[in-house]
Motif scaffolding. Structure first.
Motif, mmCIF file in Angstrom:
data_model
loop_
_atom_site.group_PDB
_atom_site.id
_atom_site.type_symbol
_atom_site.label_atom_id
_atom_site.label_comp_id
_atom_site.label_asym_id
_atom_site.label_seq_id
_atom_site.Cartn_x
_atom_site.Cartn_y
_atom_site.Cartn_z
ATOM 1 N N GLN A 193 0.840 -1.203 0.000
ATOM 2 C CA GLN A 193 0.000 0.000 0.000
ATOM 3 C C GLN A 193 0.875 1.253 0.000
ATOM 4 O O GLN A 193 0.588 2.237 -0.679
ATOM 5 C CB GLN A 193 -0.878 -0.029 1.246
ATOM 6 C CG GLN A 193 -2.090 0.834 1.089
ATOM 7 C CD GLN A 193 -2.916 0.848 2.369
ATOM 8 O OE1 GLN A 193 -2.558 0.228 3.378
ATOM 9 N NE2 GLN A 193 -4.008 1.560 2.335
ATOM 10 N N ASP A 231 1.236 7.074 -6.413
ATOM 11 C CA ASP A 231 0.249 8.167 -6.509
ATOM 12 C C ASP A 231 0.942 9.521 -6.423
ATOM 13 O O ASP A 231 0.679 10.422 -7.217
ATOM 14 C CB ASP A 231 -0.777 8.063 -5.371
ATOM 15 C CG ASP A 231 -1.735 6.908 -5.608
ATOM 16 O OD1 ASP A 231 -1.786 6.421 -6.758
ATOM 17 O OD2 ASP A 231 -2.412 6.493 -4.638
ATOM 18 N N ARG A 233 1.014 -4.919 -7.132
ATOM 19 C CA ARG A 233 -0.384 -4.474 -7.060
ATOM 20 C C ARG A 233 -0.663 -3.381 -8.085
ATOM 21 O O ARG A 233 -1.792 -3.174 -8.503
ATOM 22 C CB ARG A 233 -0.671 -3.892 -5.672
ATOM 23 C CG ARG A 233 -0.474 -4.919 -4.575
ATOM 24 C CD ARG A 233 -0.182 -4.282 -3.239
ATOM 25 N NE ARG A 233 -1.274 -3.495 -2.708
ATOM 26 C CZ ARG A 233 -1.698 -3.560 -1.449
ATOM 27 N NH1 ARG A 233 -1.151 -4.413 -0.596
ATOM 28 N NH2 ARG A 233 -2.654 -2.780 -1.019
ATOM 29 N N ARG A 234 0.382 -2.660 -8.447
ATOM 30 C CA ARG A 234 0.169 -1.545 -9.364
ATOM 31 C C ARG A 234 1.488 -1.176 -10.053
ATOM 32 O O ARG A 234 2.566 -1.415 -9.498
ATOM 33 C CB ARG A 234 -0.317 -0.321 -8.579
ATOM 34 C CG ARG A 234 -0.896 0.744 -9.484
ATOM 35 C CD ARG A 234 -1.322 1.963 -8.760
ATOM 36 N NE ARG A 234 -2.370 1.732 -7.763
ATOM 37 C CZ ARG A 234 -2.897 2.713 -7.033
ATOM 38 N NH1 ARG A 234 -2.485 3.951 -7.178
ATOM 39 N NH2 ARG A 234 -3.830 2.459 -6.157
ATOM 40 N N GLU A 269 2.078 1.869 -3.352
ATOM 41 C CA GLU A 269 1.020 2.478 -4.174
ATOM 42 C C GLU A 269 0.920 3.978 -3.891
ATOM 43 O O GLU A 269 0.716 4.783 -4.796
ATOM 44 C CB GLU A 269 -0.319 1.796 -3.898
ATOM 45 C CG GLU A 269 -0.383 0.393 -4.475
ATOM 46 C CD GLU A 269 -1.750 -0.236 -4.260
ATOM 47 O OE1 GLU A 269 -2.475 -0.406 -5.253
ATOM 48 O OE2 GLU A 269 -2.087 -0.567 -3.104
#
Ligand SMILES: Cc1cc2nc3c(=O)[nH]c(=O)nc-3n(C[C@H](O)[C@H](O)[C@H](O)COP(=O)(O)OP(=O)(O)OC[C@H]3O[C@@H](n4cnc5c(N)ncnc54)[C@H](O)[C@@H]3O)c2cc1C
Length: 448
Positions: free
Chosen positions: A144, A151, A182-183, A147
């Protein structure tokens, strides 16, 4: 009165330069074994040295240019790096690679100029796509926090007017074969090189017009109307000198107490079997930077020049102001590499590493180059702040332009940077920096 500078240390590399080792045998350049005269001597045959020599040859094609390399081409950091030629800000010191907006816009302009120069070099040397691939780059997030870094960085890119595309977990798996990420954040203008092949091919093409010597370390430099560069078996008397030796600029006595000698480490698998390639899935060539700068860089390459399909894992940083590391550093990094590899590629359980190595980076606290005229007609193109494929190319070509007084906005921009700032004294520097890096690695969690 002439002054003689004794070179205090010569480069010593630990572990193989794997990108070079996996290629077929390299062309050999002679050792300097006589006294010669040249208009220009370039010391160092990495990205900066070869770019300087190429630019000099473009600008003053009739003048003799000599390159002196201490070891063999592509055996030093130039053949040990992961091959990301990145156009965007890539501040290893920051949380997300980004810096201040104006500085970043300026950096992008400079980086793209260097990449354009490299693109011309690649065209002149007829490099195939597996050596010079303008495929862009992907930053991957496994947590997270990663991520969030993506961002923040993508908002920063938007504010700079830069293009990017977000990749979701499904696309990341289809691309890499692993479901670890995840990204992803794709940006289109970076180039991936096979670093050793790039250096070899660019040198081979250049050697038609420039004399390249290997195993010819400069051990002293006597300044004068013609500077005299002494190597073990011969001397070059040169009117102008460009020192393109990255952190070893300090071994020539310049930038004392101003440069950080950071090592980073990598491991490369043995060639994957056909069954393993199938089990892995994904596309044959891809590369990924970690969303957290302290995380793990990955690169998968398909077979080129008989090298086989392989995966390379890079992580871990240490500060070693001696400019040398030992086997114990490689062993510690190896444990981190194996952990990162098995977490990402459980389907490749049992695939061993063929090569493990460490290599030098040179950074300054304020992320600027060690660039300029250090003595009359002696120029430095050093301190690439971890992005030497690009910043080395840039400082090399701009050192040639500076030496020939070819003013340009880019050169003015580059020269407008501050000088590397002064470092805290030892032992506080090494203790503090290494502790901070271990702490940041721990914070990177599974991104490492
Ligand atoms: C594992 C790893 C991964 C990396 N990944 C990337 C990446 O993806 N992208 C990126 O841009 N950068 C990366 N880097 C950093 C990059 O390799 C360096 O920044 C780059 O090689 C610096 O280029 P340079 O030409 O300035 O110096 P170098 O490549 O170090 O070349 C300098 C040359 O000078 C020679 N020399 C030194 N002293 C003397 C002397 N007295 N006489 C003669 N010759 C001398 C050395 O032998 C050396 O060959 C990575 C580095 C490592 C170790």
């Amino acid at each position: 009165m002439s002054k003689t500078i004794k070179v205090r240390r010569l480069p010593r590399d630990t572990g193989p330069a794997a990108w070079n080792a996996i290629l077929s045998s390299a062309p050999v350049y002679p050792q300097l074994d006589e006294d010669i005269d040249a208009e220009w001597a370039v010391v160092g045959g990495g990205f900066a040295g070869l770019a300087a020599a190429r630019r000099l040859n473009q600008l003053v094609p009739g003048q003799r240019v000599v390159v002196l390399e201490a070891g063999r081409l592509a055996e030093g950091p130039a053949g040990r790096n992961s091959g990301f030629m990145i156009d965007l800000p890539h501040e290893l010191n920051s949380e997300t690679y980004a810096g201040a907006k104006d500085a970043d816009l300026r950096q992008i302009r400079l980086n793209r100029h260097a990449i354009e120069f490299a693109r011309h070099t690649a065209a002149e040397a007829a490099m195939p796509k597996q050596v010079f691939d303008p495929c862009g780059k992907v930053t991957g997030a496994a947590t997270q926090k990663g991520e969030q870094h993506i961002d923040t960085y993508s908002r920063h890119l938007a504010s700079l007017g830069e293009a990017f595309r977000i990749m979701d977990a499904t696309e990341m798996k289809a691309w890499t074969g692993t479901d670890f990420y995840r990204r992803g954040l794709f940006t289109p203008h970076s180039v991936m090189i096979q670093p050793a092949a790039y250096i070899r091919m660019s040198a081979a093409e250049l050697s038609r017009r420039v004399c390249i010597y290997e195993h010819s370390p400069v051990v002293s430099m006597t300044l004068g109307d013609r500077h005299v560069l002494q190597t073990p078996k011969g001397r070059v008397r040169a009117r102008h000198v460009i020192l393109a030796v990255n952190g070893h600029i300090q071994s020539f006595g310049y930038f004392a107490q101003r440069l950080l000698h950071v090592f980073t480490y990598a491991s490369m698998t043995r060639p994957l079997s056909e069954a393993e390639v199938k089990r892995l899935g994904g596309v044959p060539d891809w590369s990924l930077l970690p969303a957290d700068p302290m995380g793990t860089t990955l690169r998968r390459v398909s077979s080129y020049d008989g090298s086989g399909h392989r995966i390379t894992v890079r992580n871990h940083f240490t500060l070693n102001q001696s400019m040398e590391i030992g086997e114990r550093h490689i062993r510690r990094a190896a444990r981190l590499h194996d952990r990162a590899f098995s977490a990402r590629f459980p389907m490749l359980d049992g695939v061993s590493m063929d090569h493990r190595w460490g290599g030098r980076l040179c950074l300054s606290l304020n992320s600027v180059a060690a660039f300029g005229e250090q003595e009359e007609r002696v120029f430095s193109a050093a301190c690439q702040n971890g992005l030497g494929t690009v910043k080395g190319t840039l400082s090399g070509l701009l050192a040639a332009e500076l030496a020939l007084n070819q003013r340009s906005t880019l050169l003015d921009d580059f020269q407008a940077s501050a000088q590397p700032s002064r470092l805290p004294p030892e032992p506080f520097l090494s203790l503090g920096a290494n502790m901070t890096m271990r702490w940041k690695e721990w914070q990177a969690g599974i991104e490492l």
